[in-house]
Design a protein around this motif. Structure first.
Motif, PDB file in Angstrom:
ATOM      1  N   ARG A  97      11.214   2.745   1.158  1.00 30.51           N
ATOM      2  CA  ARG A  97      11.203   1.541   1.979  1.00 30.51           C
ATOM      3  C   ARG A  97      10.271   1.730   3.176  1.00 30.51           C
ATOM      4  NH1 ARG A  97      14.025   0.228   5.894  1.00 30.51           N
ATOM      5  NH2 ARG A  97      15.458   1.979   5.703  1.00 30.51           N
ATOM      6  N   LYS A  98      10.350   2.915   3.759  1.00 33.12           N
ATOM      7  CA  LYS A  98       9.490   3.206   4.915  1.00 33.12           C
ATOM      8  C   LYS A  98       8.022   3.193   4.533  1.00 33.12           C
ATOM      9  CE  LYS A  98      12.542   5.643   8.038  1.00 33.12           C
ATOM     10  NZ  LYS A  98      13.123   6.937   8.381  1.00 33.12           N
ATOM     11  N   ILE A  99       7.733   3.739   3.374  1.00 36.91           N
ATOM     12  CA  ILE A  99       6.332   3.760   2.927  1.00 36.91           C
ATOM     13  C   ILE A  99       5.817   2.334   2.776  1.00 36.91           C
ATOM     14  CG2 ILE A  99       4.823   4.286   0.973  1.00 36.91           C
ATOM     15  CD1 ILE A  99       6.418   6.850   0.549  1.00 36.91           C
ATOM     16  N   GLN A 101       6.782  -0.340   4.277  1.00 31.92           N
ATOM     17  CA  GLN A 101       6.564  -0.952   5.580  1.00 31.92           C
ATOM     18  C   GLN A 101       5.334  -0.390   6.270  1.00 31.92           C
ATOM     19  OE1 GLN A 101      10.060  -1.720   8.128  1.00 31.92           O
ATOM     20  NE2 GLN A 101      11.239  -0.944   6.392  1.00 31.92           N
ATOM     21  N   LEU A 102       5.152   0.921   6.142  1.00 31.66           N
ATOM     22  CA  LEU A 102       3.981   1.530   6.771  1.00 31.66           C
ATOM     23  C   LEU A 102       2.694   0.983   6.169  1.00 31.66           C
ATOM     24  CD1 LEU A 102       4.937   5.251   7.282  1.00 31.66           C
ATOM     25  CD2 LEU A 102       4.087   3.686   9.012  1.00 31.66           C
ATOM     26  N   LYS A 103       2.728   0.732   4.884  1.00 31.82           N
ATOM     27  CA  LYS A 103       1.537   0.193   4.244  1.00 31.82           C
ATOM     28  C   LYS A 103       1.231  -1.196   4.785  1.00 31.82           C
ATOM     29  CE  LYS A 103       1.143   2.891   0.083  1.00 31.82           C
ATOM     30  NZ  LYS A 103       1.562   3.029  -1.321  1.00 31.82           N
ATOM     31  N   MET A 105       1.956  -2.176   7.692  1.00 29.01           N
ATOM     32  CA  MET A 105       1.465  -1.896   9.033  1.00 29.01           C
ATOM     33  C   MET A 105      -0.007  -1.499   8.999  1.00 29.01           C
ATOM     34  SD  MET A 105       2.639  -1.718  12.122  1.00 29.01           S
ATOM     35  CE  MET A 105       1.951  -1.135  13.650  1.00 29.01           C
ATOM     36  N   GLU A 106      -0.325  -0.668   8.046  1.00 27.45           N
ATOM     37  CA  GLU A 106      -1.704  -0.221   7.913  1.00 27.45           C
ATOM     38  C   GLU A 106      -2.605  -1.422   7.642  1.00 27.45           C
ATOM     39  OE1 GLU A 106      -2.718   1.943   4.444  1.00 27.45           O
ATOM     40  OE2 GLU A 106      -4.795   1.862   5.104  1.00 27.45           O
ATOM     41  N   LEU A 109      -3.136  -3.288  10.804  1.00 20.02           N
ATOM     42  CA  LEU A 109      -4.090  -2.595  11.675  1.00 20.02           C
ATOM     43  C   LEU A 109      -5.509  -2.763  11.151  1.00 20.02           C
ATOM     44  CD1 LEU A 109      -2.018   0.579  12.507  1.00 20.02           C
ATOM     45  CD2 LEU A 109      -3.018  -0.971  14.189  1.00 20.02           C
TER      46      LEU A 109
ATOM     47  N   GLU B  59      11.409   0.751  12.707  1.00 20.26           N
ATOM     48  CA  GLU B  59      11.786   0.939  11.307  1.00 20.26           C
ATOM     49  C   GLU B  59      10.735   1.776  10.601  1.00 20.26           C
ATOM     50  OE1 GLU B  59      14.072  -1.086   8.717  1.00 20.26           O
ATOM     51  OE2 GLU B  59      15.211  -0.244  10.375  1.00 20.26           O
ATOM     52  N   ILE B  60       9.499   1.469  10.939  1.00 21.99           N
ATOM     53  CA  ILE B  60       8.363   2.108  10.306  1.00 21.99           C
ATOM     54  C   ILE B  60       8.204   3.541  10.777  1.00 21.99           C
ATOM     55  CG2 ILE B  60       5.854   2.053  10.447  1.00 21.99           C
ATOM     56  CD1 ILE B  60       6.167  -0.999  10.152  1.00 21.99           C
ATOM     57  N   ALA B  88      -6.764   0.951  17.989  1.00 20.21           N
ATOM     58  CA  ALA B  88      -6.215   0.488  16.720  1.00 20.21           C
ATOM     59  C   ALA B  88      -6.542   1.484  15.613  1.00 20.21           C
ATOM     60  CB  ALA B  88      -6.759  -0.886  16.378  1.00 20.21           C
ATOM     61  N   ARG B  92      -4.058   3.564  13.262  1.00 20.84           N
ATOM     62  CA  ARG B  92      -4.113   3.503  11.810  1.00 20.84           C
ATOM     63  C   ARG B  92      -4.125   4.894  11.204  1.00 20.84           C
ATOM     64  NH1 ARG B  92      -9.267   1.232   9.031  1.00 20.84           N
ATOM     65  NH2 ARG B  92      -9.995   3.044  10.179  1.00 20.84           N
ATOM     66  N   VAL B  95      -0.748   6.097  11.219  1.00 18.69           N
ATOM     67  CA  VAL B  95       0.024   5.448  10.159  1.00 18.69           C
ATOM     68  C   VAL B  95      -0.267   6.123   8.826  1.00 18.69           C
ATOM     69  CG1 VAL B  95       0.250   3.338   8.803  1.00 18.69           C
ATOM     70  CG2 VAL B  95       0.255   3.217  11.286  1.00 18.69           C
ATOM     71  N   ILE B  99       2.274   7.976   6.293  1.00 15.40           N
ATOM     72  CA  ILE B  99       2.425   7.626   4.878  1.00 15.40           C
ATOM     73  C   ILE B  99       2.312   8.888   4.030  1.00 15.40           C
ATOM     74  CG2 ILE B  99       1.340   6.437   2.930  1.00 15.40           C
ATOM     75  CD1 ILE B  99       0.653   4.153   4.834  1.00 15.40           C
ATOM     76  N   LEU B 102       5.460  10.889   4.321  1.00 15.53           N
ATOM     77  CA  LEU B 102       6.563  10.268   3.590  1.00 15.53           C
ATOM     78  C   LEU B 102       6.382  10.424   2.090  1.00 15.53           C
ATOM     79  CD1 LEU B 102       7.191   7.107   5.739  1.00 15.53           C
ATOM     80  CD2 LEU B 102       8.825   8.907   5.244  1.00 15.53           C
TER      81      LEU B 102
END
Lengths: 232, 232
Positions: A97-99, A101-103, A105-106, A109, B59-60, B88, B92, B95, B99, B102
Motif C-alpha cells: 500500500r505504501k509503495i 502511494q509513494l508512486k 507521490m512520485e 512530484l 501515510e507515505i 522538488a 523525488r 521518494v 520506494i 519498500l
DNA sequence: CTACGATCCGTACCATAGTACGGAGTCAAG
DNA sequence: CTTGACTCCGTACTATGGTACGGATCGTAG
C-alpha cells in the motif's frame, strides 16, 4: 556457543552495547547470568543470532512488540506456523500500500517539476492537489458482526462471490481476506478455504470488481468465471 | 473557504482536535486569528486540505519535518522557481529511495511468506530460520534463466534430484523451493509439483545432502529413496 | 599495585507523533 | 439565565526505539 563479552557480542551482531542492554530490559533477549565467582556476563553465539533476527525483522518493518510475538512463537514448539505467515502477509500488504502511494507521490512530484520551467513564476502546484484529495474512505474492519457498519446510510451495498482456486489452507484464506480488505469500496470480506470462495460486501459505486480479481490473481490464486451477484 | 469550528475542521480532515492544535504548535498550519470581538477561531477548508495533505504525506512515510519542507515548497508561489524546482527534485529522489527500500522489504517478506508452509503445527517454521540467517549470504535467486549465476568460477557443480511426496499444490512446490534455497551450498533449485520432484544444483563441497533431506522432511514432505546424481 | 579500560546498573534523556487533562472562557438552546 | 457542549491554553503523559551519563566494580597490562 563460545562466550564473549557484551561489547564483542554487540560488534558481532552489529549493534551497540546499549542496544543489547535495552533488548535485555525489554525482555527480547535474556540476560546471561553473571558467573557465581564474580566477573562479567558471557554472551554466546545464540544471543548474537537472536539479535540479528531482531534487526532483520525490524528492517522488514516489524516492531519490537511484533518481534516479541514472533520470538515467542518460535519458542513454542506447538505454535502454528500460519500465525507467523499471516503476520508477514499483513506486513506485506502494508508495504504494498505504501509503495502505491509513494508512486502516486512520485508522479505528483514529476508533474510539479515538469510544470516548472526552471525560471519564472510557478503556477499551480500539484502536490497539494494530489495529496489533499478526499483521502480514502477507508471503511474496512468488517464482517465480524460486532463492529457494525454505521456507514450504511441507505447506500446500496452489493455482495459478490468469487470462486477461488489455489488456496491450500486457512492461511491462504486469511491472506486473500487481508488483500481484499485493502481495496477501496470493500465493506466486508469473508473468505472460506473450505468452500474455496470469497464473499465480498462492496459499495458498487467505489469498488472495482476487476481490481479485486486482479489483486487476488497477483497473490497467486485463480479467480474463476463470473461472480454471483446478490444485490442487497 | 467558509469557516467552521476546530472540531468540525478536525472531523472534516479525519483527525482529532488535539492533533490540529499539535500541528499548529509545530507550525505546520498557522492558527487562525481569534475574532477581535472575542469568540472562537474559525477554520476554513484550506486548513482542512492542508491537514489532509499532511496525513497523506505521512501515510507515505514522510516525517512531519519533511512535510514542513514540502509545504514550504508548495507555499512558495513566486519565489525562486529554480529553487523550488530543485527542492522538488530532491524530494523525488527521496521518494524513489523510499520506494526502493519498500520494494526490498516486500521482497524479503515475499521470501518469508513463500518459505512458510502456512499450515500445520510446524516446529520448523522457516520464517524464523530465514530471519536468523547470517544477515544474508544471499546466493539464491536462481533458476530463472535470466539472472545468470556468475558463481560458477570453475567449481564443479552437481545436480541432484529428490522425489518428493506430499506436495499437493504449486504453493507447496514453492515452499520446498524456498526451503532449499536457504541451505548453504545450494546454487539453484527447481521444484515441480507435477513431476513431484526437486532438482537441486549444489556445490558438493559445501552442501550437505542430509541437511537438504532433513529440511524437506521437517516441513512435512517425504523425500524418497536415493537421489539421482548427475555430475556436471 | 596502580592505572586504564571495560562492564554493570540505574536513571535520565533524545526524537517522533501525538493524546489527555484541568481550568477557564464562550456560545447557544431550553 | 442556567446548563451543557464546545473552545482555548498550557502542561503532562503515552508509546516507540533507542542513547547517554555517572558511579561502582572488575580484569589485566605495565
Amino acid at each position: 556457543m563460545n562466550g564473549m563479552s557484551i561489547s564483542r557480542a554487540a560488534t558481532a551482531a552489529g549493534v551497540g552495547v546499549e542496544t543489547i542492554r535495552f533488548y535485555e530490559r525489554r525482555g527480547l533477549i535474556k540476560q546471561p547470568l553473571k558467573p557465581r565467582n564474580g566477573g562479567f556476563r558471557s554472551y554466546d553465539t545464540g544471543v548474537v543470532a537472536r539479535i540479528r533476527f531482531i534487526r532483520q525483522a525490524q528492517e522488514i518493518g516489524f516492531s519490537l512488540h511484533e518481534i516479541e510475538d514472533l520470538l515467542a512463537l518460535e519458542a513454542n514448539p506447538k505454535a502454528d506456523c500460519s500465525e507467523v505467515r499471516s503476520q508477514a502477509a499483513l506486513k506485506r500488504n502494508e508495504v504494498l500500500r505504501k509503495i502505491t502511494q509513494l508512486k502516486a507521490m512520485e508522479q505528483a512530484l514529476n508533474r510539479l517539476i515538469a510544470a516548472c520551467p526552471g525560471s519564472g513564476a510557478l503556477g499551480a502546484c500539484t502536490i497539494l492537489d494530489t495529496l489533499a484529495a478526499p483521502c480514502a474512505p477507508k471503511a474496512r474492519t468488517i464482517a465480524n458482526g460486532a463492529a457494525t457498519n454505521r456507514i450504511k446510510k441507505g447506500r446500496a451495498m452489493k455482495t459478490i462471490t468469487f470462486a477461488i482456486e489455489g488456496m491450500h489452507c486457512e492461511a491462504c484464506a486469511r491472506t486473500v481476506r487481508a488483500l481484499l480488505q485493502t481495496e477501496p469500496g470493500v465493506k466486508g470480506v469473508g473468505v472460506s478455504f473450505a468452500r474455496k470462495n470469497a464473499r465480498i460486501l462492496i459499495d458498487p459505486e467505489t469498488a472495482r470488481e476487476a481490481a479485486l480479481r486482479d489483486k487476488i490473481a497477483k497473490a497467486g490464486y485463480r479467480v474463476l468465471a463470473e461472480p454471483h451477484d446478490q444485490a442487497k
